[in-house]
Scaffold this motif. Structure first.
Motif, PDB file in Angstrom:
ATOM      1  N   GLY A  81       0.811  -1.213   0.000  1.00 29.21           N
ATOM      2  CA  GLY A  81       0.000   0.000   0.000  1.00 29.21           C
ATOM      3  C   GLY A  81       0.842   1.259   0.000  1.00 29.21           C
ATOM      4  O   GLY A  81       0.597   2.192  -0.776  1.00 29.21           O
ATOM      5  N   LEU A  82       1.848   1.296   0.873  1.00 34.27           N
ATOM      6  CA  LEU A  82       2.727   2.463   0.941  1.00 34.27           C
ATOM      7  C   LEU A  82       3.587   2.576  -0.308  1.00 34.27           C
ATOM      8  O   LEU A  82       3.849   3.682  -0.795  1.00 34.27           O
ATOM      9  N   ALA A  83       4.024   1.432  -0.838  1.00 27.68           N
ATOM     10  CA  ALA A  83       4.843   1.455  -2.053  1.00 27.68           C
ATOM     11  C   ALA A  83       4.078   2.060  -3.227  1.00 27.68           C
ATOM     12  O   ALA A  83       4.643   2.790  -4.047  1.00 27.68           O
ATOM     13  N   LYS A  84       2.779   1.774  -3.294  1.00 23.37           N
ATOM     14  CA  LYS A  84       1.954   2.350  -4.360  1.00 23.37           C
ATOM     15  C   LYS A  84       1.892   3.863  -4.246  1.00 23.37           C
ATOM     16  O   LYS A  84       1.932   4.576  -5.265  1.00 23.37           O
ATOM     17  N   GLU A  85       1.797   4.372  -3.030  1.00 21.53           N
ATOM     18  CA  GLU A  85       1.787   5.816  -2.828  1.00 21.53           C
ATOM     19  C   GLU A  85       3.136   6.434  -3.157  1.00 21.53           C
ATOM     20  O   GLU A  85       3.220   7.510  -3.745  1.00 21.53           O
ATOM     21  N   LEU A  86       4.216   5.754  -2.784  1.00 17.69           N
ATOM     22  CA  LEU A  86       5.552   6.298  -3.027  1.00 17.69           C
ATOM     23  C   LEU A  86       5.873   6.383  -4.515  1.00 17.69           C
ATOM     24  O   LEU A  86       6.660   7.235  -4.933  1.00 17.69           O
ATOM     25  N   ARG A  87       5.282   5.486  -5.321  1.00 15.78           N
ATOM     26  CA  ARG A  87       5.533   5.541  -6.765  1.00 15.78           C
ATOM     27  C   ARG A  87       5.010   6.828  -7.384  1.00 15.78           C
ATOM     28  O   ARG A  87       5.484   7.244  -8.439  1.00 15.78           O
ATOM     29  N   THR A  88       4.009   7.425  -6.746  1.00 19.68           N
ATOM     30  CA  THR A  88       3.462   8.683  -7.264  1.00 19.68           C
ATOM     31  C   THR A  88       4.192   9.913  -6.723  1.00 19.68           C
ATOM     32  O   THR A  88       3.880  11.022  -7.136  1.00 19.68           O
ATOM     33  N   ALA A  89       5.138   9.712  -5.824  1.00 13.06           N
ATOM     34  CA  ALA A  89       5.846  10.850  -5.226  1.00 13.06           C
ATOM     35  C   ALA A  89       6.780  11.490  -6.250  1.00 13.06           C
ATOM     36  O   ALA A  89       7.545  10.791  -6.919  1.00 13.06           O
ATOM     37  N   PRO A  90       6.750  12.807  -6.385  1.00 13.05           N
ATOM     38  CA  PRO A  90       7.696  13.477  -7.294  1.00 13.05           C
ATOM     39  C   PRO A  90       9.113  13.419  -6.735  1.00 13.05           C
ATOM     40  O   PRO A  90       9.324  13.108  -5.557  1.00 13.05           O
ATOM     41  N   LEU A  91      10.069  13.745  -7.586  1.00 11.40           N
ATOM     42  CA  LEU A  91      11.467  13.707  -7.153  1.00 11.40           C
ATOM     43  C   LEU A  91      11.739  14.743  -6.063  1.00 11.40           C
ATOM     44  O   LEU A  91      12.619  14.538  -5.226  1.00 11.40           O
ATOM     45  N   THR A  92      10.993  15.835  -6.066  1.00  8.36           N
ATOM     46  CA  THR A  92      11.195  16.826  -5.011  1.00  8.36           C
ATOM     47  C   THR A  92      10.846  16.247  -3.634  1.00  8.36           C
ATOM     48  O   THR A  92      11.559  16.468  -2.653  1.00  8.36           O
ATOM     49  N   ALA A  93       9.739  15.481  -3.575  1.00 10.53           N
ATOM     50  CA  ALA A  93       9.373  14.855  -2.303  1.00 10.53           C
ATOM     51  C   ALA A  93      10.395  13.796  -1.909  1.00 10.53           C
ATOM     52  O   ALA A  93      10.738  13.671  -0.729  1.00 10.53           O
TER      53      ALA A  93
END
Length: 354
Positions: A81-93
């Motif tokens: 679940g968390l990995a799915k959210e992290l895939r959408t994180a921009p490089l700035t985050a």
């Protein structure tokens, strides 16, 4: 024309052509825009301007690569679940998370990372960098690098404790005000208005001048200053939740206020509160650094980034950038936390990319 200029333009044009050939539109636009900017700056500033652009581009590329690698690492070690959210994180985050992780490691393991003690005098005053002192010495001959490392523990740790206390006080008051309403809500609102009407720096200077500059005094004073901000947000978020039908149903079942707060309101208000925590940490961190710069924050010989800027400020007159190093550490952490907070606010705002 120097060989550096020829190699620089050749590399940019070749990279732009490769990006165009493989139909990497975004990469091509970035590289060719950099080529045009470099052409203009080269005419105005010569080879020196091109070296600056090349250095800045290399630093940005290194930061982007590090951020991408760190994001992939987090994805691999996270739950699905968390990995799915992290895939959408921009490089700035991802960059912000990497900086926060680095600061945390430096603060936790400071005694093992720092080559010298934070108050240990090992050389002459303002000694230049050498094999024993990577960043040189301060005004008393203490290792600047070691004090920067210990400053991560002292400055960030104190700001984190003050933020936690401010958040606990403000969130608790806001939740109770939303649930109880009536005179308690009005009273807490007016108290928050009074505290927020006083400039934070002036209020802090006044309180620290009266009660002293102990660490516990700093934590309490800063928490009192910023808890009204948390109260305002929590009261607004919780106020929109308490009018929901499931809250009315819970009240009809005879549930108490603490049950409503713990089981009904708080789970639905977590996302904006977490984002607010990041913003509050930035404000608290900058206020404590400012107080230390003015001499009313963390007291010597304890290493603190704000006081380190003040103690070594005279070096700026001689063209030495040593005082800018702790200032850059303060700015970098603030920017990193804001990058992560921006991503979290984007996730909770419902503005999803299609």
């Amino acid at each position: 024309m120097s060989s550096f200029v020829i190699i620089y333009y050749t590399a940019l044009i070749a990279a732009s052509c490769l990006a165009a050939y493989y139909k990497q539109r975004n990469v091509f636009m970035l590289l060719f825009s950099l080529t045009l900017v470099s052409f203009v700056l080269g005419i105005i500033g010569g080879a020196g301007a091109l070296r600056f652009v090349a250095t800045a581009s290399f630093i940005l590329a290194l930061a982007a690569g590090t951020s991408y690698a760190f994001r992939e690492f987090l994805i691999l070690i996270s739950k699905p679940g968390l990995a799915k959210e992290l895939r959408t994180a921009p490089l700035t985050a991802a960059f912000g998370m990497f900086v926060i992780f680095t600061y945390a490691i430096a603060g936790i393991f400071a005694p093992w990372i720092a080559p010298h003690g934070e108050a240990e005098i090992i050389g002459q005053a303002f000694a230049p960098p050498d094999e024993n002192m990577l960043l040189g010495a301060d005004q008393l001959g203490r290792d600047m690098f070691s004090r920067i490392i210990y400053g991560a523990r002292n400055s960030v740790g104190l700001a984190l404790v003050a933020t936690l206390l401010a958040f606990f006080m403000g969130a608790l008051a806001g939740l109770l005000a939303a649930v109880k309403g009536g005179w308690f809500d009005q009273l807490m609102g007016r108290v928050a208005d009074v505290i927020m009407s006083i400039p934070s720096l002036i209020f802090a200077l006044l309180m620290l001048s009266i009660f002293g500059t102990g660490l516990h005094v700093i934590v309490v004073v800063v928490a009192i200053i910023y808890s009204p901000r948390v109260f305002r947000l929590t009261r607004a978020v919780a106020g929109n939740i308490v009018v929901m039908d499931y809250i009315e149903a819970a009240k009809l079942r005879g549930e108490k206020d603490w049950y409503l707060i713990r089981r009904e309101i708080l789970p639905n208000a977590t996302a904006p509160l977490i984002a607010e925590f990041g913003l509050e940490f930035c404000f608290v961190f900058l206020l404590i650094a400012g107080l230390s710069f003015l001499g009313l924050g963390i007291q010597p010989p304890t290493a603190d980034w704000g006081s380190m800027v003040r103690e070594n400020a005279t070096l700026i007159s001689f063209g030495d950038i040593t005082p800018l190093i702790p200032a850059a550490a303060i700015a970098l952490l603030t920017v990193a936390v804001n990058f992560v907070v921006d991503w979290m606010l984007f996730r909770t705002s419902g503005l999803k990319e299609q």
